[in-house]
Design a protein around this motif. Sequence first.
Motif, PDB file in Angstrom:
ATOM      1  N   ASP A  12       0.725  -1.078   0.015  1.00  0.00           N
ATOM      2  CA  ASP A  12       0.011   0.129  -0.186  1.00  0.00           C
ATOM      3  C   ASP A  12       0.905   1.080  -0.130  1.00  0.00           C
ATOM      4  OD1 ASP A  12       0.854   0.292   2.668  1.00  0.00           O
ATOM      5  OD2 ASP A  12      -1.026   0.272   3.532  1.00  0.00           O
ATOM      6  N   GLY A  13       2.121   1.090  -0.055  1.00  0.00           N
ATOM      7  CA  GLY A  13       3.116   2.085  -0.080  1.00  0.00           C
ATOM      8  C   GLY A  13       4.535   1.615   0.138  1.00  0.00           C
ATOM      9  N   TYR A  14       5.300   2.530   0.402  1.00  0.00           N
ATOM     10  CA  TYR A  14       6.682   2.191   0.332  1.00  0.00           C
ATOM     11  C   TYR A  14       7.440   2.390   1.997  1.00  0.00           C
ATOM     12  CZ  TYR A  14       6.760   1.920  -4.586  1.00  0.00           C
ATOM     13  OH  TYR A  14       6.328   1.602  -5.854  1.00  0.00           O
ATOM     14  N   TYR A  61       8.334   6.097   5.727  1.00  0.00           N
ATOM     15  CA  TYR A  61       7.199   5.658   4.801  1.00  0.00           C
ATOM     16  C   TYR A  61       6.429   6.713   3.943  1.00  0.00           C
ATOM     17  CZ  TYR A  61       2.898   3.376   3.491  1.00  0.00           C
ATOM     18  OH  TYR A  61       1.765   2.929   2.959  1.00  0.00           O
ATOM     19  N   HIS A  62       6.354   6.424   2.686  1.00  0.00           N
ATOM     20  CA  HIS A  62       5.264   7.181   2.009  1.00  0.00           C
ATOM     21  C   HIS A  62       4.333   6.350   0.811  1.00  0.00           C
ATOM     22  CE1 HIS A  62       7.584   6.455  -1.737  1.00  0.00           C
ATOM     23  NE2 HIS A  62       8.762   6.582  -1.262  1.00  0.00           N
ATOM     24  N   GLY A  63       3.161   6.979   0.715  1.00  0.00           N
ATOM     25  CA  GLY A  63       2.179   6.273  -0.266  1.00  0.00           C
ATOM     26  C   GLY A  63       2.921   6.084  -1.635  1.00  0.00           C
ATOM     27  N   TYR A  64       2.134   5.199  -2.521  1.00  0.00           N
ATOM     28  CA  TYR A  64       2.676   5.234  -3.789  1.00  0.00           C
ATOM     29  C   TYR A  64       2.619   6.555  -4.622  1.00  0.00           C
ATOM     30  CZ  TYR A  64       2.222   0.061  -3.562  1.00  0.00           C
ATOM     31  OH  TYR A  64       2.448  -1.248  -3.014  1.00  0.00           O
ATOM     32  N   GLU A  93       2.978   9.570  -3.305  1.00  0.00           N
ATOM     33  CA  GLU A  93       3.527  10.916  -2.452  1.00  0.00           C
ATOM     34  C   GLU A  93       5.147  11.142  -2.897  1.00  0.00           C
ATOM     35  OE1 GLU A  93       2.494   9.026   1.335  1.00  0.00           O
ATOM     36  OE2 GLU A  93       0.880  10.315   1.567  1.00  0.00           O
TER      37      GLU A  93
END
Length: 121
Positions: free
Chosen positions: A79-81, A94-97, A99
Amino acid sequence: MFSLAEAQALFPLVRGITQRTAEELAPVQRQLKVLPRRSPELQAAEQRYQAIVGAWVNKMRRLGLVVKGLWLVDFDTGDGYLCWKYPELKLGHYHGYDEGFAGRRPLDEVLETQDPDWARY
């Protein structure tokens, strides 16, 4: 896809490979700044730079990471990285796809405000 535990287990290897590669690349980067344009030495240094960086990129991809830039990798959680950039000492962002790097948030903050599936495994 990585759970937080899987990413943290792999992180020391990723950091070690990246640190050794950055140290190997440093003298080449210095050469690139001082060698005259169009010289055979500059061409050789550029080729060496590409070979070193290319080998690092291949290693990171073989480990399942997404390479976003020089010394910048993401662990895909589904759901992100989980995002890391050398020389950071830990996997802490962490960040979303959608962002990107500019949208990175501290991992502790994400874990406190959300309950992501990837953090439970």
